[in-house]
Enzyme design. Structure first.
Site, PDB file in Angstrom:
ATOM      1  CE  LYS A 100      -2.651   2.890   2.823  1.00  0.00           C
ATOM      2  NZ  LYS A 100      -3.384   3.338   3.985  1.00  0.00           N
ATOM      3  N   GLY A 161      -7.855   9.804  10.755  1.00  0.00           N
ATOM      4  CA  GLY A 161      -8.453   9.593  11.611  1.00  0.00           C
ATOM      5  C   GLY A 161      -9.089  10.731  12.013  1.00  0.00           C
ATOM      6  CB  ALA A 187      -8.414   8.214   5.123  1.00  0.00           C
ATOM      7  N   GLY A 188     -10.536   8.590   6.832  1.00  0.00           N
ATOM      8  CA  GLY A 188     -12.247   9.449   7.457  1.00  0.00           C
ATOM      9  C   GLY A 188     -12.935   8.162   7.596  1.00  0.00           C
ATOM     10  CG  ASN A 209      -5.350   2.383  11.992  1.00  0.00           C
ATOM     11  OD1 ASN A 209      -5.478   1.690  13.364  1.00  0.00           O
ATOM     12  ND2 ASN A 209      -4.030   2.329  11.679  1.00  0.00           N
TER      13      ASN A 209
END
Length: 257
Positions: A100, A161, A187-188, A209
């Site tokens: 990635k 995040g 993400a987000g 994550n």
């Protein structure tokens, strides 16, 4: 209905949920969250997580590598040279070719630097890597990455995040419609319903994550995301009803007494 297969490069994945391994309290909690999520691919920040030095705590001691695919990533890289060096190191350490790529633009927004990202993608593809690429939600740049050989397009839903969820459904939908490689939201995402929305749009998968690791109960949240991704995918395959601006009776109108 044909069998619904999720394949990235040469890897067939059972789960459409990919999870990160950063931000957890310890490796034990990481492993428990991964198990609860049902994910069979996890990302590993090569620059931040120990995966080879047996003298120190090591993530791979807590994961069943017969069931889990490690996806090395370039978290923390701010130019193409840093990213290339990191992934070449990963290949030397563990033979990884499916990777990635993320090349960040600045420390405040952590948005992708697309000029450096495209540059690194071209080089990695030439060197035989299968590259899953973190990118903006710009359809034109996403297409450019695909044309340059990216194995998967990974547009952000919102800043890394942030937990803000999908901020631009239109652009994500455009990317999905034009892409012949998997589109994975990266993400987000903030909570399980965000993942369901992404899957209902037609995304092939989501990468989570912070939303799991920063939850009050990470293990329970990992399980929630597992269900959310499955539910969203089923809804997409089922085909939602058409939207109407006026009401339509849900009960039959014929034969009313």
């Amino acid at each position: 209905m044909k069998k619904d297969i999720f394949k990235v490069a040469n890897k067939v994945l059972k789960s459409r949920l990919i999870v990160g391994t950063g931000k957890y309290k310890n490796f034990k909690e990481t492993a428990s969250a991964v198990e609860a999520s049902g994910a069979d691919m996890v990302t590993v920040a090569v620059r931040r997580v120990n995966i080879i030095d047996k003298k120190k705590p090591i993530l791979t001691d807590y994961l069943n590598l017969n069931k889990i695919i490690l996806l090395p990533n370039t978290a923390g890289c701010f130019n193409s040279n840093e990213a290339l060096r990191t992934l070449r190191l990963a290949r030397e350490m563990g033979g990884w070719k499916l990777v990635k790529l993320e090349v960040l633009g600045d420390k405040k927004t952590l948005y992708p630097n697309m000029i450096e990202t495209i540059k690194a993608t071209k080089t990695l593809v030439k060197e035989g890597f299968k590259v899953m690429v973190y990118c903006t939600d710009d359809p034109l740049l996403a297409k450019k990455l695909e044309d340059d050989g990216a194995a998967a397009i990974m547009p952000l839903a919102s800043p890394i995040g942030s937990g803000l969820g999908l901020q631009n459904k239109i652009n994500i939908s455009l990317i999905i419609k034009q892409s012949k490689v998997p589109v994975i939201i990266d993400a987000g995402i903030g909570t399980a319903s965000d993942a369901t929305i992404a899957m209902e749009l037609g995304c092939d998968g989501v990468l989570i994550n912070s939303a799991i690791a920063n939850a009050k109960n990470p293990i329970l949240m990992a399980s929630a995301f597992k269900d959310a991704v499955i539910s969203g995918r089923k809804a997409f395959l089922a085909g939602r009803m058409n939207k109407n601006y006026l009401a339509k009776a849900s009960s039959p109108t014929k034969g009313i007494i």
